[in-house]
Each structure stands twice: as structure tokens, then as C-alpha cells.
Design a protein around this motif. Structure first.
Motif, PDB file in Angstrom:
ATOM      1  N   TYR A 120       0.827  -1.207   0.000  1.00 18.29           N
ATOM      2  CA  TYR A 120       0.000   0.000   0.000  1.00 18.29           C
ATOM      3  C   TYR A 120       0.860   1.255   0.000  1.00 18.29           C
ATOM      4  CZ  TYR A 120      -4.694  -1.827   0.363  1.00 18.29           C
ATOM      5  OH  TYR A 120      -5.882  -2.420   0.078  1.00 18.29           O
ATOM      6  N   GLY A 121       2.008   1.201   0.667  1.00 22.86           N
ATOM      7  CA  GLY A 121       2.901   2.358   0.675  1.00 22.86           C
ATOM      8  C   GLY A 121       3.333   2.736  -0.725  1.00 22.86           C
ATOM      9  N   GLY A 122       3.698   1.738  -1.521  1.00 20.72           N
ATOM     10  CA  GLY A 122       4.091   2.006  -2.904  1.00 20.72           C
ATOM     11  C   GLY A 122       2.939   2.520  -3.746  1.00 20.72           C
ATOM     12  N   VAL A 123       1.766   1.909  -3.575  1.00 17.43           N
ATOM     13  CA  VAL A 123       0.579   2.361  -4.316  1.00 17.43           C
ATOM     14  C   VAL A 123       0.235   3.792  -3.909  1.00 17.43           C
ATOM     15  CG1 VAL A 123      -1.897   1.965  -4.658  1.00 17.43           C
ATOM     16  CG2 VAL A 123      -0.304   0.028  -4.660  1.00 17.43           C
ATOM     17  N   PHE A 124       0.372   4.087  -2.610  1.00 17.80           N
ATOM     18  CA  PHE A 124       0.091   5.430  -2.117  1.00 17.80           C
ATOM     19  C   PHE A 124       0.973   6.467  -2.807  1.00 17.80           C
ATOM     20  CE2 PHE A 124       1.070   8.886   0.837  1.00 17.80           C
ATOM     21  CZ  PHE A 124      -0.208   9.375   1.079  1.00 17.80           C
ATOM     22  N   VAL A 125       2.253   6.153  -2.974  1.00 17.26           N
ATOM     23  CA  VAL A 125       3.175   7.081  -3.650  1.00 17.26           C
ATOM     24  C   VAL A 125       2.701   7.349  -5.078  1.00 17.26           C
ATOM     25  CG1 VAL A 125       5.528   7.347  -4.539  1.00 17.26           C
ATOM     26  CG2 VAL A 125       5.163   6.506  -2.211  1.00 17.26           C
ATOM     27  N   ILE A 126       2.378   6.290  -5.800  1.00 17.77           N
ATOM     28  CA  ILE A 126       1.929   6.440  -7.183  1.00 17.77           C
ATOM     29  C   ILE A 126       0.651   7.268  -7.256  1.00 17.77           C
ATOM     30  CG2 ILE A 126       1.061   5.171  -9.198  1.00 17.77           C
ATOM     31  CD1 ILE A 126       2.889   2.800  -8.082  1.00 17.77           C
ATOM     32  N   LEU A 127      -0.327   6.926  -6.424  1.00 19.51           N
ATOM     33  CA  LEU A 127      -1.589   7.659  -6.446  1.00 19.51           C
ATOM     34  C   LEU A 127      -1.423   9.106  -5.988  1.00 19.51           C
ATOM     35  CD1 LEU A 127      -4.074   4.920  -5.171  1.00 19.51           C
ATOM     36  CD2 LEU A 127      -3.824   5.807  -7.498  1.00 19.51           C
ATOM     37  N   SER A 128      -0.484   9.348  -5.095  1.00 24.73           N
ATOM     38  CA  SER A 128      -0.230  10.721  -4.646  1.00 24.73           C
ATOM     39  C   SER A 128       0.301  11.587  -5.783  1.00 24.73           C
ATOM     40  CB  SER A 128       0.758  10.736  -3.480  1.00 24.73           C
ATOM     41  OG  SER A 128       0.199  10.120  -2.358  1.00 24.73           O
ATOM     42  N   VAL A 129       1.184  11.024  -6.598  1.00 25.38           N
ATOM     43  CA  VAL A 129       1.688  11.756  -7.769  1.00 25.38           C
ATOM     44  C   VAL A 129       0.528  12.070  -8.714  1.00 25.38           C
ATOM     45  CG1 VAL A 129       3.145  11.569  -9.834  1.00 25.38           C
ATOM     46  CG2 VAL A 129       4.039  10.850  -7.610  1.00 25.38           C
ATOM     47  N   LEU A 130      -0.327  11.076  -8.939  1.00 22.18           N
ATOM     48  CA  LEU A 130      -1.475  11.289  -9.827  1.00 22.18           C
ATOM     49  C   LEU A 130      -2.480  12.283  -9.230  1.00 22.18           C
ATOM     50  CD1 LEU A 130      -2.010   7.609 -11.040  1.00 22.18           C
ATOM     51  CD2 LEU A 130      -0.990   9.520 -12.320  1.00 22.18           C
ATOM     52  N   TRP A 131      -2.684  12.203  -7.913  1.00 22.01           N
ATOM     53  CA  TRP A 131      -3.591  13.143  -7.229  1.00 22.01           C
ATOM     54  C   TRP A 131      -3.073  14.567  -7.375  1.00 22.01           C
ATOM     55  CZ3 TRP A 131      -8.136  12.212  -4.454  1.00 22.01           C
ATOM     56  CH2 TRP A 131      -8.659  13.316  -3.759  1.00 22.01           C
ATOM     57  N   GLY A 132      -1.792  14.753  -7.131  1.00 22.67           N
ATOM     58  CA  GLY A 132      -1.198  16.081  -7.260  1.00 22.67           C
ATOM     59  C   GLY A 132      -1.356  16.637  -8.657  1.00 22.67           C
ATOM     60  N   TRP A 133      -1.242  15.768  -9.633  1.00 16.18           N
ATOM     61  CA  TRP A 133      -1.379  16.183 -11.027  1.00 16.18           C
ATOM     62  C   TRP A 133      -2.831  16.520 -11.353  1.00 16.18           C
ATOM     63  CZ3 TRP A 133      -0.384  12.407 -15.681  1.00 16.18           C
ATOM     64  CH2 TRP A 133      -0.253  13.143 -16.860  1.00 16.18           C
ATOM     65  N   GLY A 134      -3.763  15.643 -10.956  1.00 13.38           N
ATOM     66  CA  GLY A 134      -5.165  15.829 -11.324  1.00 13.38           C
ATOM     67  C   GLY A 134      -5.923  16.813 -10.464  1.00 13.38           C
ATOM     68  N   VAL A 135      -5.657  16.822  -9.163  1.00 16.26           N
ATOM     69  CA  VAL A 135      -6.430  17.663  -8.244  1.00 16.26           C
ATOM     70  C   VAL A 135      -5.720  18.979  -7.953  1.00 16.26           C
ATOM     71  CG1 VAL A 135      -7.436  17.788  -5.932  1.00 16.26           C
ATOM     72  CG2 VAL A 135      -7.578  15.654  -7.228  1.00 16.26           C
ATOM     73  N   ASP A 136      -4.440  18.913  -7.627  1.00 13.05           N
ATOM     74  CA  ASP A 136      -3.689  20.131  -7.299  1.00 13.05           C
ATOM     75  C   ASP A 136      -3.114  20.827  -8.525  1.00 13.05           C
ATOM     76  OD1 ASP A 136      -4.104  20.074  -4.559  1.00 13.05           O
ATOM     77  OD2 ASP A 136      -2.323  18.868  -4.174  1.00 13.05           O
ATOM     78  N   ARG A 137      -3.229  20.172  -9.672  1.00  9.47           N
ATOM     79  CA  ARG A 137      -2.724  20.728 -10.942  1.00  9.47           C
ATOM     80  C   ARG A 137      -1.223  21.007 -10.899  1.00  9.47           C
ATOM     81  NH1 ARG A 137      -6.646  18.789 -13.617  1.00  9.47           N
ATOM     82  NH2 ARG A 137      -8.652  19.802 -13.388  1.00  9.47           N
ATOM     83  N   LYS A 138      -0.486  20.120 -10.234  1.00 10.29           N
ATOM     84  CA  LYS A 138       0.974  20.191 -10.191  1.00 10.29           C
ATOM     85  C   LYS A 138       1.515  19.098 -11.097  1.00 10.29           C
ATOM     86  CE  LYS A 138       0.843  23.294  -6.958  1.00 10.29           C
ATOM     87  NZ  LYS A 138       0.843  24.670  -7.312  1.00 10.29           N
ATOM     88  N   THR A 139       2.030  19.486 -12.239  1.00  6.77           N
ATOM     89  CA  THR A 139       2.516  18.517 -13.206  1.00  6.77           C
ATOM     90  C   THR A 139       3.739  17.785 -12.672  1.00  6.77           C
ATOM     91  OG1 THR A 139       1.722  19.935 -14.989  1.00  6.77           O
ATOM     92  CG2 THR A 139       3.305  18.209 -15.585  1.00  6.77           C
ATOM     93  N   PRO A 140       3.671  16.449 -12.630  1.00 12.10           N
ATOM     94  CA  PRO A 140       4.833  15.685 -12.169  1.00 12.10           C
ATOM     95  C   PRO A 140       6.012  15.869 -13.117  1.00 12.10           C
ATOM     96  CG  PRO A 140       2.852  14.319 -12.256  1.00 12.10           C
ATOM     97  CD  PRO A 140       2.533  15.597 -12.939  1.00 12.10           C
ATOM     98  N   ASP A 141       7.212  15.904 -12.536  1.00 13.60           N
ATOM     99  CA  ASP A 141       8.401  15.996 -13.385  1.00 13.60           C
ATOM    100  C   ASP A 141       8.969  14.604 -13.610  1.00 13.60           C
ATOM    101  OD1 ASP A 141       9.874  15.306 -11.092  1.00 13.60           O
ATOM    102  OD2 ASP A 141      10.549  17.359 -10.741  1.00 13.60           O
ATOM    103  N   THR A 142      10.075  14.542 -14.303  1.00 10.57           N
ATOM    104  CA  THR A 142      10.700  13.263 -14.642  1.00 10.57           C
ATOM    105  C   THR A 142      11.008  12.441 -13.397  1.00 10.57           C
ATOM    106  OG1 THR A 142      11.675  14.259 -16.610  1.00 10.57           O
ATOM    107  CG2 THR A 142      12.680  12.216 -15.817  1.00 10.57           C
ATOM    108  N   TYR A 143      11.474  13.094 -12.333  1.00 10.34           N
ATOM    109  CA  TYR A 143      11.839  12.369 -11.122  1.00 10.34           C
ATOM    110  C   TYR A 143      10.614  11.837 -10.388  1.00 10.34           C
ATOM    111  CZ  TYR A 143      16.386  14.165 -12.229  1.00 10.34           C
ATOM    112  OH  TYR A 143      17.557  14.446 -12.889  1.00 10.34           O
ATOM    113  N   ASP A 144       9.499  12.557 -10.459  1.00  6.43           N
ATOM    114  CA  ASP A 144       8.253  12.032  -9.898  1.00  6.43           C
ATOM    115  C   ASP A 144       7.866  10.729 -10.602  1.00  6.43           C
ATOM    116  OD1 ASP A 144       7.845  14.203  -8.111  1.00  6.43           O
ATOM    117  OD2 ASP A 144       6.927  15.376  -9.720  1.00  6.43           O
ATOM    118  N   TRP A 145       7.946  10.745 -11.941  1.00  5.19           N
ATOM    119  CA  TRP A 145       7.573   9.550 -12.705  1.00  5.19           C
ATOM    120  C   TRP A 145       8.548   8.408 -12.464  1.00  5.19           C
ATOM    121  CZ3 TRP A 145       2.842   9.464 -13.621  1.00  5.19           C
ATOM    122  CH2 TRP A 145       2.141  10.559 -14.101  1.00  5.19           C
ATOM    123  N   ILE A 146       9.830   8.704 -12.419  1.00  7.35           N
ATOM    124  CA  ILE A 146      10.819   7.648 -12.149  1.00  7.35           C
ATOM    125  C   ILE A 146      10.567   7.034 -10.780  1.00  7.35           C
ATOM    126  CG2 ILE A 146      13.276   7.198 -11.699  1.00  7.35           C
ATOM    127  CD1 ILE A 146      13.885   9.329 -13.883  1.00  7.35           C
ATOM    128  N   GLY A 147      10.331   7.868  -9.786  1.00 13.13           N
ATOM    129  CA  GLY A 147      10.041   7.365  -8.444  1.00 13.13           C
ATOM    130  C   GLY A 147       8.780   6.524  -8.409  1.00 13.13           C
TER     131      GLY A 147
END
Length: 108
Positions: free
Chosen positions: A64-91
Motif C-alpha cells: 500500500y505504501g508504494g501504491v500510495f506514492v503512485i496515487l499521490s503523484v497522480l492526485w497532485g497532477w489531477g487535483v492540485d494541478r501540479k505537473t509531475p516531473d521526470t523524477y516524480d515519474w521515475i520514483g
């Protein structure tokens, strides 16, 4: 496997969504009922993982910790409108690989 993935996604959305509502209430001055609804959703988050078929509490929560990280990046992108950078995607990809190893790696 689909059942497990759906539960991971539901729990992640509940954890992030509930936490987000509490954040909005305490940090951004939204009405108190945001916090109440967020708290209820967080309780539901605590229930969803118990529906998993995996026998180990620690292994399920590690995944769940790993899934949480992935969903948090997607949440930030979709809800907070903060575009993930390359390092977000790599992580996020590294976390997805880690979750897969934890859950489906061959055991003795």
C-alpha cells in the motif's frame, strides 16, 4: 489479481482523499465538516485493506505504501494541478516495481 488491484486503488484514493479533506479543513480554513467527512473516509481506508486475500499484514501495508506514492503523484497532477516531473515519474515506476516484487515475488 484484479480484485487486489481494485482494493489497492480504492484504499489509496480513500487515504489520499480523506487526508486531503482534513488538510483543506485544517490548513486552508474550509468548514469543519470537511474534516468530519475526511475522518470518516480515513476510517474506511483502514477497513479496505482487511479485504485483501494476502495473508501478511506487513506485506500488504508495504505494498500500500508504494501504491500510495503512485496515487499521490497522480492526485497532485489531477487535483492540485501540479505537473509531475521526470523524477516524480521515475520514483513512481520504482514504487510500482517494488510493489510487484513484494506482492508477487516467488516465496519459499
Amino acid at each position: 489479481m484484479i480484485y487486489a488491484i481494485v482494493l489497492f486503488i480504492l484504499a489509496g484514493i480513500a487515504e489520499i482523499g480523506g487526508g486531503y479533506l482534513v488538510w483543506l479543513w485544517l490548513r486552508e480554513g474550509r468548514p469543519y465538516w470537511y474534516g468530519i467527512i475526511g475522518g470518516i473516509i480515513l476510517v474506511l481506508y483502514g477497513i479496505v485493506p482487511t479485504l485483501q486475500k494476502f495473508p501478511s499484514f506487513g506485506r500488504v501495508y508495504a505494498a500500500y505504501g508504494g501504491v500510495f506514492v503512485i496515487l499521490s503523484v497522480l492526485w497532485g497532477w489531477g487535483v492540485d494541478r501540479k505537473t509531475p516531473d521526470t523524477y516524480d515519474w521515475i520514483g513512481a515506476v520504482i514504487c510500482l516495481i517494488g510493489v510487484s516484487i513484494i506482492l508477487w515475488g516467488p516465496r519459499h
